[in-house]
Write a protein that holds these residues in place. Sequence first.
Motif, PDB file in Angstrom:
ATOM      1  N   GLN A 180      44.334  53.731  -4.496  1.00 46.41           N
ATOM      2  CA  GLN A 180      43.997  53.519  -5.902  1.00 46.41           C
ATOM      3  C   GLN A 180      42.562  53.929  -6.198  1.00 46.41           C
ATOM      4  OE1 GLN A 180      45.311  49.888  -8.303  1.00 46.41           O
ATOM      5  NE2 GLN A 180      43.227  49.305  -7.769  1.00 46.41           N
ATOM      6  N   GLU A 181      42.382  54.530  -7.362  1.00 43.19           N
ATOM      7  CA  GLU A 181      41.047  54.832  -7.873  1.00 43.19           C
ATOM      8  C   GLU A 181      40.820  54.014  -9.139  1.00 43.19           C
ATOM      9  OE1 GLU A 181      40.532  59.530  -6.697  1.00 43.19           O
ATOM     10  OE2 GLU A 181      41.891  58.998  -8.330  1.00 43.19           O
ATOM     11  N   ARG A 182      39.673  53.408  -9.221  1.00 43.46           N
ATOM     12  CA  ARG A 182      39.281  52.760 -10.474  1.00 43.46           C
ATOM     13  C   ARG A 182      38.480  53.775 -11.283  1.00 43.46           C
ATOM     14  NH1 ARG A 182      37.891  46.426  -9.455  1.00 43.46           N
ATOM     15  NH2 ARG A 182      39.162  46.081  -7.591  1.00 43.46           N
ATOM     16  N   ILE A 183      38.925  54.030 -12.488  1.00 41.54           N
ATOM     17  CA  ILE A 183      38.320  55.084 -13.308  1.00 41.54           C
ATOM     18  C   ILE A 183      37.844  54.503 -14.637  1.00 41.54           C
ATOM     19  CG2 ILE A 183      38.719  57.296 -14.455  1.00 41.54           C
ATOM     20  CD1 ILE A 183      40.834  57.924 -12.378  1.00 41.54           C
ATOM     21  N   ARG A 184      36.575  54.645 -14.902  1.00 38.77           N
ATOM     22  CA  ARG A 184      36.015  54.186 -16.180  1.00 38.77           C
ATOM     23  C   ARG A 184      36.165  55.308 -17.204  1.00 38.77           C
ATOM     24  NH1 ARG A 184      31.122  51.970 -14.710  1.00 38.77           N
ATOM     25  NH2 ARG A 184      32.102  49.920 -14.612  1.00 38.77           N
ATOM     26  N   LEU A 185      36.825  55.005 -18.309  1.00 40.38           N
ATOM     27  CA  LEU A 185      37.140  56.008 -19.322  1.00 40.38           C
ATOM     28  C   LEU A 185      36.213  55.903 -20.524  1.00 40.38           C
ATOM     29  CD1 LEU A 185      41.055  55.712 -19.413  1.00 40.38           C
ATOM     30  CD2 LEU A 185      39.667  57.329 -18.103  1.00 40.38           C
ATOM     31  N   PRO A 186      36.072  57.002 -21.271  1.00 40.08           N
ATOM     32  CA  PRO A 186      35.376  56.929 -22.559  1.00 40.08           C
ATOM     33  C   PRO A 186      36.100  55.939 -23.476  1.00 40.08           C
ATOM     34  CG  PRO A 186      35.727  59.218 -21.897  1.00 40.08           C
ATOM     35  CD  PRO A 186      36.512  58.367 -20.948  1.00 40.08           C
ATOM     36  N   ASP A 187      35.394  55.392 -24.448  1.00 43.09           N
ATOM     37  CA  ASP A 187      35.952  54.344 -25.301  1.00 43.09           C
ATOM     38  C   ASP A 187      37.246  54.760 -25.983  1.00 43.09           C
ATOM     39  OD1 ASP A 187      33.860  52.739 -24.594  1.00 43.09           O
ATOM     40  OD2 ASP A 187      32.710  53.027 -26.437  1.00 43.09           O
ATOM     41  N   ASP A 188      37.305  56.013 -26.462  1.00 40.43           N
ATOM     42  CA  ASP A 188      38.514  56.431 -27.191  1.00 40.43           C
ATOM     43  C   ASP A 188      39.721  56.504 -26.254  1.00 40.43           C
ATOM     44  OD1 ASP A 188      37.251  58.633 -25.894  1.00 40.43           O
ATOM     45  OD2 ASP A 188      38.419  60.036 -27.099  1.00 40.43           O
ATOM     46  N   LYS A 189      39.507  56.912 -25.019  1.00 38.77           N
ATOM     47  CA  LYS A 189      40.600  56.964 -24.051  1.00 38.77           C
ATOM     48  C   LYS A 189      40.990  55.549 -23.603  1.00 38.77           C
ATOM     49  CE  LYS A 189      41.216  61.476 -23.354  1.00 38.77           C
ATOM     50  NZ  LYS A 189      40.392  62.012 -24.450  1.00 38.77           N
ATOM     51  N   MET A 190      40.002  54.671 -23.455  1.00 39.12           N
ATOM     52  CA  MET A 190      40.286  53.297 -23.039  1.00 39.12           C
ATOM     53  C   MET A 190      41.063  52.558 -24.117  1.00 39.12           C
ATOM     54  SD  MET A 190      39.756  51.588 -20.247  1.00 39.12           S
ATOM     55  CE  MET A 190      40.712  50.090 -19.985  1.00 39.12           C
ATOM     56  N   ALA A 191      40.814  52.896 -25.373  1.00 37.92           N
ATOM     57  CA  ALA A 191      41.512  52.237 -26.479  1.00 37.92           C
ATOM     58  C   ALA A 191      43.019  52.469 -26.390  1.00 37.92           C
ATOM     59  CB  ALA A 191      40.968  52.738 -27.812  1.00 37.92           C
ATOM     60  N   LYS A 216      42.381  47.616 -16.945  1.00 40.19           N
ATOM     61  CA  LYS A 216      41.601  46.446 -16.531  1.00 40.19           C
ATOM     62  C   LYS A 216      40.489  46.210 -17.556  1.00 40.19           C
ATOM     63  CE  LYS A 216      44.192  46.047 -12.977  1.00 40.19           C
ATOM     64  NZ  LYS A 216      43.747  45.987 -11.596  1.00 40.19           N
ATOM     65  N   TYR A 217      39.546  45.390 -17.203  1.00 40.21           N
ATOM     66  CA  TYR A 217      38.508  44.968 -18.147  1.00 40.21           C
ATOM     67  C   TYR A 217      37.780  46.148 -18.788  1.00 40.21           C
ATOM     68  CZ  TYR A 217      34.080  42.979 -19.761  1.00 40.21           C
ATOM     69  OH  TYR A 217      32.985  42.648 -20.509  1.00 40.21           O
ATOM     70  N   ASP A 218      37.190  47.016 -17.963  1.00 43.88           N
ATOM     71  CA  ASP A 218      36.423  48.138 -18.509  1.00 43.88           C
ATOM     72  C   ASP A 218      36.797  49.458 -17.837  1.00 43.88           C
ATOM     73  OD1 ASP A 218      35.395  47.697 -16.009  1.00 43.88           O
ATOM     74  OD2 ASP A 218      33.283  47.714 -16.618  1.00 43.88           O
ATOM     75  N   HIS A 219      38.000  49.511 -17.239  1.00 42.80           N
ATOM     76  CA  HIS A 219      38.439  50.719 -16.549  1.00 42.80           C
ATOM     77  C   HIS A 219      39.958  50.684 -16.398  1.00 42.80           C
ATOM     78  CE1 HIS A 219      38.031  47.704 -13.314  1.00 42.80           C
ATOM     79  NE2 HIS A 219      39.023  48.364 -12.720  1.00 42.80           N
ATOM     80  N   VAL A 220      40.510  51.755 -15.872  1.00 40.43           N
ATOM     81  CA  VAL A 220      41.928  51.760 -15.527  1.00 40.43           C
ATOM     82  C   VAL A 220      42.061  51.911 -14.012  1.00 40.43           C
ATOM     83  CG1 VAL A 220      42.831  52.617 -17.726  1.00 40.43           C
ATOM     84  CG2 VAL A 220      42.072  54.259 -15.986  1.00 40.43           C
ATOM     85  N   ALA A 221      43.107  51.300 -13.478  1.00 40.60           N
ATOM     86  CA  ALA A 221      43.434  51.459 -12.067  1.00 40.60           C
ATOM     87  C   ALA A 221      44.511  52.523 -11.972  1.00 40.60           C
ATOM     88  CB  ALA A 221      43.930  50.141 -11.487  1.00 40.60           C
ATOM     89  N   VAL A 222      44.217  53.610 -11.272  1.00 40.15           N
ATOM     90  CA  VAL A 222      45.143  54.735 -11.143  1.00 40.15           C
ATOM     91  C   VAL A 222      45.500  54.857  -9.675  1.00 40.15           C
ATOM     92  CG1 VAL A 222      45.468  57.207 -11.518  1.00 40.15           C
ATOM     93  CG2 VAL A 222      44.004  55.883 -13.082  1.00 40.15           C
ATOM     94  N   GLY A 223      46.786  54.676  -9.360  1.00 39.36           N
ATOM     95  CA  GLY A 223      47.121  54.675  -7.951  1.00 39.36           C
ATOM     96  C   GLY A 223      48.558  55.039  -7.660  1.00 39.36           C
ATOM     97  N   THR A 224      48.858  55.052  -6.379  1.00 36.01           N
ATOM     98  CA  THR A 224      50.205  55.367  -5.915  1.00 36.01           C
ATOM     99  C   THR A 224      50.445  54.660  -4.593  1.00 36.01           C
ATOM    100  OG1 THR A 224      51.754  57.150  -5.370  1.00 36.01           O
ATOM    101  CG2 THR A 224      49.476  57.445  -4.664  1.00 36.01           C
ATOM    102  N   GLY A 225      51.689  54.661  -4.160  1.00 36.47           N
ATOM    103  CA  GLY A 225      52.018  54.070  -2.875  1.00 36.47           C
ATOM    104  C   GLY A 225      53.105  54.880  -2.200  1.00 36.47           C
ATOM    105  N   THR A 226      53.125  54.855  -0.888  1.00 36.04           N
ATOM    106  CA  THR A 226      54.170  55.546  -0.142  1.00 36.04           C
ATOM    107  C   THR A 226      54.315  54.895   1.218  1.00 36.04           C
ATOM    108  OG1 THR A 226      54.987  57.708   0.570  1.00 36.04           O
ATOM    109  CG2 THR A 226      52.641  57.279   0.904  1.00 36.04           C
ATOM    110  N   LEU A 249      43.114  60.827 -18.975  1.00 31.55           N
ATOM    111  CA  LEU A 249      41.997  60.417 -18.134  1.00 31.55           C
ATOM    112  C   LEU A 249      40.772  61.309 -18.312  1.00 31.55           C
ATOM    113  CD1 LEU A 249      43.949  59.755 -14.791  1.00 31.55           C
ATOM    114  CD2 LEU A 249      43.386  58.103 -16.585  1.00 31.55           C
ATOM    115  N   GLU A 250      40.823  62.226 -19.277  1.00 38.13           N
ATOM    116  CA  GLU A 250      39.714  63.171 -19.487  1.00 38.13           C
ATOM    117  C   GLU A 250      38.402  62.427 -19.716  1.00 38.13           C
ATOM    118  OE1 GLU A 250      40.725  65.719 -22.694  1.00 38.13           O
ATOM    119  OE2 GLU A 250      41.956  67.071 -21.473  1.00 38.13           O
ATOM    120  N   GLY A 251      37.353  62.887 -19.044  1.00 35.96           N
ATOM    121  CA  GLY A 251      36.038  62.284 -19.203  1.00 35.96           C
ATOM    122  C   GLY A 251      35.843  61.031 -18.381  1.00 35.96           C
ATOM    123  N   GLY A 252      36.831  60.690 -17.552  1.00 33.98           N
ATOM    124  CA  GLY A 252      36.738  59.473 -16.750  1.00 33.98           C
ATOM    125  C   GLY A 252      35.827  59.622 -15.540  1.00 33.98           C
TER     126      GLY A 252
END
Length: 411
Positions: A180-191, A216-226, A249-252
């Motif tokens: 998993q990567e935690r990615i902080r997005l620009p406000d418009d993308k987070m909205a 999440k609070y101020d970011h998104v969790a982007v992940g996968t499993g196998t 996820l642009e600008g993240g």
Amino acid sequence: MVLRVAVVGSGPAGSSAAETLVKAGIETYLFERKLDNAKPCGGAIPLCMVDEFDLPPEIIDRRVRKMKMISPSNVEVNIGSTLKDEEYIGMCRREVLDGFLRDRAAQHGAKLINGTVHTLEIPTTENGAYTLHYTEHREDGLVGDNRSLQVDLVIGADGANSRVAKAIKAGDYNYAIAFQERIRLPDDKMAYYEDLAEMYVGNDVSPDFYAWVFPKYDHVAVGTGTMRVNQAKIKGLQAGIRARAAKRLEGGEIIKVEAHPIPEHPRPRRVVGRVALVGDAAGTVTKSSGEGIYFAAKSARMCAETIVEFSNSGARIPTEADLKVYLQRWDKQYGITYKVLDLLQTVFYRSDATREAFVEMCSDMDVQKLTFDSYLYKTVVPANPLVQMKITAKTVGSLIRGHALAPTRSW
């Protein structure tokens, strides 16, 4: 006498067990090797956990009421219209949730030990003490002294790589790798992700599970499993979900990268002597959904309640047979849930054709309601016979249209 119990690991499982024990007057020691641990995890919890474990609002970063299921060909199905106004899926950061549960257990009287348990010494007599040898960790981050502790019972809540499980020869199990990567997005993308979560399926993102974008609070969790056999491919699969969700996820900015093993089925032995395994150490993660937080906490609470019951609130030492009652109760309550989710994974995650059929099926309102009710309240909700027949017909029809019933070829 006052019963002495050591709980190794202070995630949702260990902390829930410790809190239950100490409230009953049992002398409880709670071990944690890393107090700031942030386990890689989607962090989704069902509504029933909020009430059942008395979680305060501030623990929950986001209340997800909408989900998108996205097929291998990027067909999107919106899910969530069947939810009532007060219903939601809670999204948490594990460091926040775990810290809260651990602190609450300590406030009730659990003796928190910041240390790594490296050896569990098994007694040679029927009621002899278990000896835990551990290395303490100091507040300044340095390693402290080697110490030992003697107790009557041990609860192993120390995750997929459980040292407690190894000490009692509990047997091995297959496990998956979560990345998993935690990615902080620009406000418009987070909205966009304010109350929305996404699940992607396809061989490009996971050959046996799904990939996710969870807010999440101020970011998104982007992940996968196998599965472990595909471990070498995990970074390629993560690149797959990043590519599929690229526009959103642009600008993240990546702020953290995490990976962790996740068990795929229960260990062969979950109770040995006066040692019981709970949570990931026992293998309580569900197939298909990969969910583990609620089941970890619930298994630990049920284990602790059994100890309280059979010890007469700490007045006697429970036996192995007593502890196994916890397993009997657990399997009776949740066994069918695991079997259904195992079947779903076997049927729908075996090819991109079956995944397309699965996403198509998710567009049906009856399927959505059944799925959400089952997830939110942790029951395999029985639909009335007509609705059940409709869902079955819908499933078969989706599989036929997607040519998913054709036998898979192996070359």
